[in-house]
Design a protein around this motif. Structure first.
Motif, short mmCIF file in Angstrom:
data_model
loop_
_atom_site.label_atom_id
_atom_site.label_comp_id
_atom_site.label_asym_id
_atom_site.label_seq_id
_atom_site.Cartn_x
_atom_site.Cartn_y
_atom_site.Cartn_z
N ASN A 10 32.67 32.32 48.95
CA ASN A 10 33.00 31.47 47.80
C ASN A 10 33.72 32.21 46.70
N HIS A 11 34.32 33.35 47.02
CA HIS A 11 35.03 34.13 45.99
C HIS A 11 36.23 33.36 45.43
N THR A 12 36.32 33.36 44.13
CA THR A 12 37.57 32.97 43.46
C THR A 12 37.75 33.91 42.26
N SER A 13 38.97 34.24 41.95
CA SER A 13 39.22 35.04 40.75
C SER A 13 38.90 34.18 39.53
N VAL A 14 38.31 34.81 38.51
CA VAL A 14 37.99 34.10 37.26
C VAL A 14 38.77 34.75 36.14
N ARG A 15 39.51 33.92 35.40
CA ARG A 15 40.39 34.45 34.35
C ARG A 15 40.04 33.91 32.97
N SER A 16 38.87 33.32 32.84
CA SER A 16 38.47 32.74 31.55
C SER A 16 37.00 33.08 31.30
N ASN A 66 51.07 41.47 29.41
CA ASN A 66 50.46 40.51 28.48
C ASN A 66 49.53 39.50 29.13
N GLN A 67 48.73 39.92 30.05
CA GLN A 67 47.79 38.98 30.67
C GLN A 67 46.58 38.88 29.73
N PRO A 68 46.39 37.72 29.08
CA PRO A 68 45.43 37.64 27.97
C PRO A 68 43.98 37.94 28.36
N TYR A 69 43.63 37.65 29.61
CA TYR A 69 42.22 37.85 30.00
C TYR A 69 41.83 39.33 29.99
N ILE A 70 42.82 40.23 29.98
CA ILE A 70 42.49 41.67 29.90
C ILE A 70 41.81 41.95 28.56
N VAL A 127 38.66 39.34 37.79
CA VAL A 127 39.97 39.28 38.45
C VAL A 127 40.58 40.69 38.45
N PHE A 128 41.22 41.00 39.54
CA PHE A 128 41.94 42.28 39.63
C PHE A 128 43.24 42.20 38.85
N ILE A 129 43.69 43.34 38.37
CA ILE A 129 44.95 43.39 37.62
C ILE A 129 45.87 44.44 38.24
N GLY A 130 46.76 43.94 39.12
CA GLY A 130 47.78 44.82 39.68
C GLY A 130 48.83 45.14 38.63
N GLY A 131 48.80 44.37 37.55
CA GLY A 131 49.72 44.57 36.42
C GLY A 131 49.63 45.96 35.81
N VAL A 132 48.58 46.73 36.14
CA VAL A 132 48.50 48.11 35.62
C VAL A 132 49.69 48.94 36.09
N LEU A 167 38.36 27.00 45.44
CA LEU A 167 38.67 28.06 46.41
C LEU A 167 40.14 27.98 46.78
N LYS A 168 40.80 29.14 46.81
CA LYS A 168 42.21 29.18 47.21
C LYS A 168 42.25 29.32 48.73
N PRO A 169 42.94 28.40 49.40
CA PRO A 169 42.97 28.48 50.87
C PRO A 169 43.56 29.80 51.36
N ARG A 170 43.06 30.29 52.46
CA ARG A 170 43.59 31.51 53.08
C ARG A 170 44.23 31.17 54.43
N LEU A 171 45.01 32.11 54.94
CA LEU A 171 45.62 31.95 56.26
C LEU A 171 44.53 31.69 57.29
C1 LIG Z 1 45.39 44.35 44.09
C2 LIG Z 1 45.34 43.02 43.38
C3 LIG Z 1 46.05 42.85 42.20
C4 LIG Z 1 45.99 41.66 41.51
N1 LIG Z 1 46.65 41.54 40.32
C5 LIG Z 1 46.51 40.41 39.58
C6 LIG Z 1 47.07 40.35 38.28
O1 LIG Z 1 47.71 41.29 37.78
N2 LIG Z 1 46.88 39.20 37.57
C7 LIG Z 1 46.17 38.14 38.06
O2 LIG Z 1 46.03 37.14 37.36
N3 LIG Z 1 45.62 38.18 39.30
C8 LIG Z 1 45.76 39.29 40.06
N4 LIG Z 1 45.16 39.38 41.29
C9 LIG Z 1 44.37 38.26 41.80
C10 LIG Z 1 45.11 37.50 42.91
O3 LIG Z 1 46.14 36.76 42.32
C11 LIG Z 1 44.10 36.59 43.62
O4 LIG Z 1 43.10 37.37 44.22
C12 LIG Z 1 44.79 35.76 44.70
O5 LIG Z 1 45.72 34.88 44.14
C13 LIG Z 1 43.76 34.94 45.47
O6 LIG Z 1 43.04 34.12 44.59
P1 LIG Z 1 41.45 34.19 44.54
O7 LIG Z 1 41.06 35.61 44.25
O8 LIG Z 1 41.05 33.25 43.43
O9 LIG Z 1 40.96 33.71 45.86
C14 LIG Z 1 45.23 40.57 42.03
C15 LIG Z 1 44.54 40.74 43.22
C16 LIG Z 1 44.58 41.95 43.89
C17 LIG Z 1 43.80 42.12 45.17
#
Ligand SMILES: Cc1cc2nc3c(=O)[nH]c(=O)nc-3n(C[C@H](O)[C@H](O)[C@H](O)COP(=O)(O)O)c2cc1C
Length: 246
Positions: A10-16, A66-70, A127-132, A167-171
């Motif tokens: 049930n993982h979903t990224s949370v940005r709020s 500028n991703q505000p959730y950071i 949520v992960f931030i690849g934006g680093v 949930l975001k669908p996966r392959l």
């Molecule tokens: C290495 C990595 C970097 C990511 N970087 C960002 C990011 O910079 N900003 C963001 O909003 N989400 C980021 N995400 C989250 C992905 O967008 C998210 O995991 C993907 O869209 C699937 O959505 P879900 O996690 O809700 O299932 C990142 C995820 C990973 C694994």
């Protein structure tokens, strides 16, 4: 289904997030989970930089496009591949080989995922931030990163506010879990998945900071994002930090 599987499925990224901090207990539990992660040959080539200073957090947020959730998250941790520590212990070993980039990246990624899973297991979100990597030279300077240390991914963690995202669908399994041999791309399955992603985006509410609703299939998403992911300065940066010179 057991609790661990339920959580992972049930993982979903949370940005709020609410503006509440984490308790010290929660933070310690997340760190302990991350720090106990498997590590290639127990090299433990990872350091995590926890950004607590509000002014620094703002600057980091700006460098991470500028991703505000950071700024809003209770915690923001940056997972770095760190061979500086190992190098000080064994200075005669040449660690500029590309293998060390792979080892450090994989170890940092595994640790980061365990941190997020631990947070989610306590009802937190992240949520992960690849934006680093977007302004990696400036960020490395700001964080005083020495040679052999590179920031790979950030992690926002906080108490979720609002509804849990869908949930975001996966392959499908048939495209990802291949048996015994590599399989060619199944275009029919891909079209089915494109349709599922289209439906997902159609039903997803538009949230700040985005003003335009993204509605596209996954193939279109790949078309857009592959190109955008290229950071031309990366090789030079890695070489400067002592990575991937050989
Ligand atoms: C290495 C990595 C970097 C990511 N970087 C960002 C990011 O910079 N900003 C963001 O909003 N989400 C980021 N995400 C989250 C992905 O967008 C998210 O995991 C993907 O869209 C699937 O959505 P879900 O996690 O809700 O299932 C990142 C995820 C990973 C694994």
């Amino acid at each position: 289904m057991n609790n661990t599987l339920e959580l992972l499925h049930n993982h979903t990224s949370v940005r709020s997030y609410t503006n509440q901090p984490l308790t010290e207990e929660q933070r310690d539990a997340i760190f302990k989970a991350a720090n106990q992660t498997s590590s290639f040959s127990l090299l433990q080539a990872v350091s995590i930089i926890r950004i607590t200073d509000p002014d620094l957090r703002k600057k980091v947020m700006q460098l991470c496009v500028n991703q505000p959730y950071i700024e809003e998250a209770a915690e923001f941790w940056i997972f770095c591949s760190d061979f500086n520590r190992n190098h000080q212990i064994a200075p005669d070993v040449d660690i500029e080989y590309i293998e060390f980039l792979l080892i450090g990246s994989l170890d940092a990624g595994l640790m980061a995922q365990n941190a997020l899973t631990a947070a989610e297991s306590m009802g937190l979100g992240g949520v992960f931030i690849g934006g680093v990597k977007a302004n990696i030279n400036e960020l490395s300077e700001l964080l005083n990163l020495p040679k052999y240390v590179i920031p790979l991914v950030g992690l926002c963690i906080g108490i979720p506010s609002g509804d849990k995202p869908a949930l975001k669908p996966r392959l499908p399994q048939s495209m990802v879990l291949l048996e015994n041999q590599y399989q060619p791309l199944d275009k029919e399955q891909l079209a089915v998945y494109d349709e599922a992603m289209l439906k997902y985006y159609e039903s997803r509410p538009v949230k700040a900071p985005f003003t335009v609703k993204k509605v596209k299939g996954w193939s279109e998403h790949i078309q857009d994002h592959l190109q955008r992911s290229i950071l031309p300065e990366m090789l030079e940066y890695l070489n400067k930090q002592g990575y991937a010179n050989k």
